[in-house]
Scaffold this motif. Structure first.
Motif, PDB file in Angstrom:
ATOM      1  N   ILE A  75       4.035  -0.441   2.859  1.00 47.06           N
ATOM      2  CA  ILE A  75       4.301  -0.002   1.500  1.00 47.06           C
ATOM      3  C   ILE A  75       2.967   0.027   0.766  1.00 47.06           C
ATOM      4  O   ILE A  75       2.284  -0.991   0.662  1.00 47.06           O
ATOM      5  N   SER A  76       2.603   1.191   0.288  1.00 51.83           N
ATOM      6  CA  SER A  76       1.377   1.340  -0.499  1.00 51.83           C
ATOM      7  C   SER A  76       1.782   1.405  -1.958  1.00 51.83           C
ATOM      8  O   SER A  76       2.503   2.311  -2.356  1.00 51.83           O
ATOM      9  N   PHE A  77       1.335   0.447  -2.737  1.00 50.40           N
ATOM     10  CA  PHE A  77       1.798   0.431  -4.115  1.00 50.40           C
ATOM     11  C   PHE A  77       0.678   0.310  -5.117  1.00 50.40           C
ATOM     12  O   PHE A  77      -0.444  -0.060  -4.809  1.00 50.40           O
ATOM     13  N   GLY A  78       1.037   0.690  -6.344  1.00 50.47           N
ATOM     14  CA  GLY A  78       0.143   0.579  -7.474  1.00 50.47           C
ATOM     15  C   GLY A  78       0.765  -0.335  -8.511  1.00 50.47           C
ATOM     16  O   GLY A  78       1.982  -0.485  -8.559  1.00 50.47           O
ATOM     17  N   ILE A  79      -0.072  -0.929  -9.315  1.00 54.19           N
ATOM     18  CA  ILE A  79       0.385  -1.822 -10.383  1.00 54.19           C
ATOM     19  C   ILE A  79       0.100  -1.158 -11.724  1.00 54.19           C
ATOM     20  O   ILE A  79      -1.033  -0.747 -11.984  1.00 54.19           O
ATOM     21  N   GLN A 114       3.142  -6.092   5.092  1.00 54.78           N
ATOM     22  CA  GLN A 114       3.564  -4.701   4.954  1.00 54.78           C
ATOM     23  C   GLN A 114       3.219  -4.100   3.590  1.00 54.78           C
ATOM     24  O   GLN A 114       3.445  -2.925   3.369  1.00 54.78           O
ATOM     25  N   ALA A 115       2.707  -4.891   2.669  1.00 54.49           N
ATOM     26  CA  ALA A 115       2.376  -4.390   1.332  1.00 54.49           C
ATOM     27  C   ALA A 115       0.868  -4.242   1.195  1.00 54.49           C
ATOM     28  O   ALA A 115       0.114  -5.161   1.493  1.00 54.49           O
ATOM     29  N   GLN A 116       0.476  -3.067   0.747  1.00 58.01           N
ATOM     30  CA  GLN A 116      -0.942  -2.814   0.549  1.00 58.01           C
ATOM     31  C   GLN A 116      -1.151  -2.293  -0.869  1.00 58.01           C
ATOM     32  O   GLN A 116      -0.579  -1.270  -1.253  1.00 58.01           O
ATOM     33  N   LEU A 117      -1.947  -3.011  -1.635  1.00 56.68           N
ATOM     34  CA  LEU A 117      -2.286  -2.560  -2.981  1.00 56.68           C
ATOM     35  C   LEU A 117      -3.326  -1.459  -2.858  1.00 56.68           C
ATOM     36  O   LEU A 117      -4.386  -1.659  -2.273  1.00 56.68           O
ATOM     37  N   THR A 121     -11.437  -0.048  -1.785  1.00 62.24           N
ATOM     38  CA  THR A 121     -10.326   0.803  -1.351  1.00 62.24           C
ATOM     39  C   THR A 121      -9.241   0.940  -2.417  1.00 62.24           C
ATOM     40  O   THR A 121      -8.365   1.790  -2.309  1.00 62.24           O
ATOM     41  N   ILE A 122      -9.300   0.120  -3.460  1.00 64.26           N
ATOM     42  CA  ILE A 122      -8.294   0.154  -4.525  1.00 64.26           C
ATOM     43  C   ILE A 122      -8.799   1.049  -5.655  1.00 64.26           C
ATOM     44  O   ILE A 122      -9.846   0.797  -6.244  1.00 64.26           O
ATOM     45  N   LYS A 123      -8.018   2.093  -5.951  1.00 60.43           N
ATOM     46  CA  LYS A 123      -8.365   3.001  -7.040  1.00 60.43           C
ATOM     47  C   LYS A 123      -7.993   2.349  -8.370  1.00 60.43           C
ATOM     48  O   LYS A 123      -6.956   1.698  -8.475  1.00 60.43           O
ATOM     49  N   ILE A 124      -8.828   2.557  -9.369  1.00 60.80           N
ATOM     50  CA  ILE A 124      -8.556   2.030 -10.693  1.00 60.80           C
ATOM     51  C   ILE A 124      -8.312   3.210 -11.634  1.00 60.80           C
ATOM     52  O   ILE A 124      -9.152   4.102 -11.753  1.00 60.80           O
ATOM     53  N   MET A 139      -1.943   8.010 -11.907  1.00 59.89           N
ATOM     54  CA  MET A 139      -1.649   7.142 -10.777  1.00 59.89           C
ATOM     55  C   MET A 139      -0.329   7.535 -10.117  1.00 59.89           C
ATOM     56  O   MET A 139      -0.216   7.567  -8.896  1.00 59.89           O
ATOM     57  N   LEU A 140       0.674   7.876 -10.918  1.00 63.66           N
ATOM     58  CA  LEU A 140       1.972   8.262 -10.366  1.00 63.66           C
ATOM     59  C   LEU A 140       1.898   9.560  -9.567  1.00 63.66           C
ATOM     60  O   LEU A 140       2.735   9.808  -8.702  1.00 63.66           O
ATOM     61  N   ASN A 141       0.900  10.375  -9.837  1.00 66.93           N
ATOM     62  CA  ASN A 141       0.732  11.629  -9.089  1.00 66.93           C
ATOM     63  C   ASN A 141       0.052  11.429  -7.742  1.00 66.93           C
ATOM     64  O   ASN A 141      -0.031  12.371  -6.952  1.00 66.93           O
ATOM     65  N   ASP A 142      -0.420  10.236  -7.467  1.00 68.88           N
ATOM     66  CA  ASP A 142      -1.089   9.946  -6.197  1.00 68.88           C
ATOM     67  C   ASP A 142      -0.043   9.843  -5.092  1.00 68.88           C
ATOM     68  O   ASP A 142       0.790   8.946  -5.087  1.00 68.88           O
ATOM     69  N   SER A 143      -0.102  10.756  -4.138  1.00 73.28           N
ATOM     70  CA  SER A 143       0.904  10.810  -3.065  1.00 73.28           C
ATOM     71  C   SER A 143       0.799   9.655  -2.076  1.00 73.28           C
ATOM     72  O   SER A 143       1.742   9.398  -1.331  1.00 73.28           O
ATOM     73  N   LYS A 144      -0.316   8.938  -2.076  1.00 71.62           N
ATOM     74  CA  LYS A 144      -0.475   7.794  -1.171  1.00 71.62           C
ATOM     75  C   LYS A 144       0.337   6.585  -1.637  1.00 71.62           C
ATOM     76  O   LYS A 144       0.614   5.687  -0.866  1.00 71.62           O
ATOM     77  N   ILE A 145       0.689   6.572  -2.923  1.00 68.12           N
ATOM     78  CA  ILE A 145       1.420   5.446  -3.491  1.00 68.12           C
ATOM     79  C   ILE A 145       2.914   5.664  -3.288  1.00 68.12           C
ATOM     80  O   ILE A 145       3.461   6.676  -3.702  1.00 68.12           O
TER      81      ILE A 145
END
Length: 158
Positions: free
Chosen positions: A9-13, A33-36, A52-55, A62-68
């Motif tokens: 799971i690739s997630f953003g905060i 299984q969780a990757q920030l 590796t973490i985008k700010i 951020m919501l438009n990032d397809s990797k998340i």
């Protein structure tokens, strides 16, 4: 518990404040299984995070990032509805700090959006899976204490 079969799971905060920094970030070490992959914060500081973490300063970008694939919402309470609804519309799974929204109608809307977009939506409330709560639910279901008419409780972190 063997979790090797679960996908990454690739997630953003959204809302990288004190709570997310103090509790969420350190807990990621225990979830393989969780990757920030991204954080969004209105603060201009650059926290010490891997390259590796985008700010992001704009959560919609951020919501438009397809990797998340999932979003953790820890923004101020009054922004939860806006952030969660937009994340669900982008088909992102969401874990939201309590409260999920301010009004009952907003809560219903979020639940409907999650169903419509086939997203997992969960409110991060520690008591939801408490052994004590589960025991009381079973006692009620089994008729051990009759039909409750009133309940009063006290909870504290001591």
């Amino acid at each position: 518990m063997n979790t090797s079969h679960l996908e990454q799971i690739s997630f953003g905060i959204i809302g990288f404040g004190r709570f997310a920094k103090k509790w969420i970030l350190p807990s990621l070490e225990y979830v393989s299984q969780a990757q920030l992959v991204a954080i969004c914060s209105r603060n201009s500081f650059k926290p010490e995070l891997p390259d590796t973490i985008k700010i992001f300063s704009d959560y919609e970008s951020m919501l438009n990032d397809s990797k998340i694939t999932a979003i953790y919402v820890a923004s101020p309470n009054g922004l939860h509805f806006e952030h969660v609804s937009k994340a669900l519309k982008k088909k992102k799974h969401v874990l939201c700090e309590k409260p999920m929204a301010i009004t009952p109608n907003e809560c219903i809307t979020l639940i409907e959006l999650a169903k419509k977009n086939k997203c997992i939506f969960h409110v991060g409330h520690v008591l939801r899976f408490s052994n004590a709560i589960e025991k009381v639910k079973k006692m009620i279901e089994q008729g051990m204490i009759g039909s409750p008419r009133y309940a009063h409780s006290y909870f504290s972190y001591i």
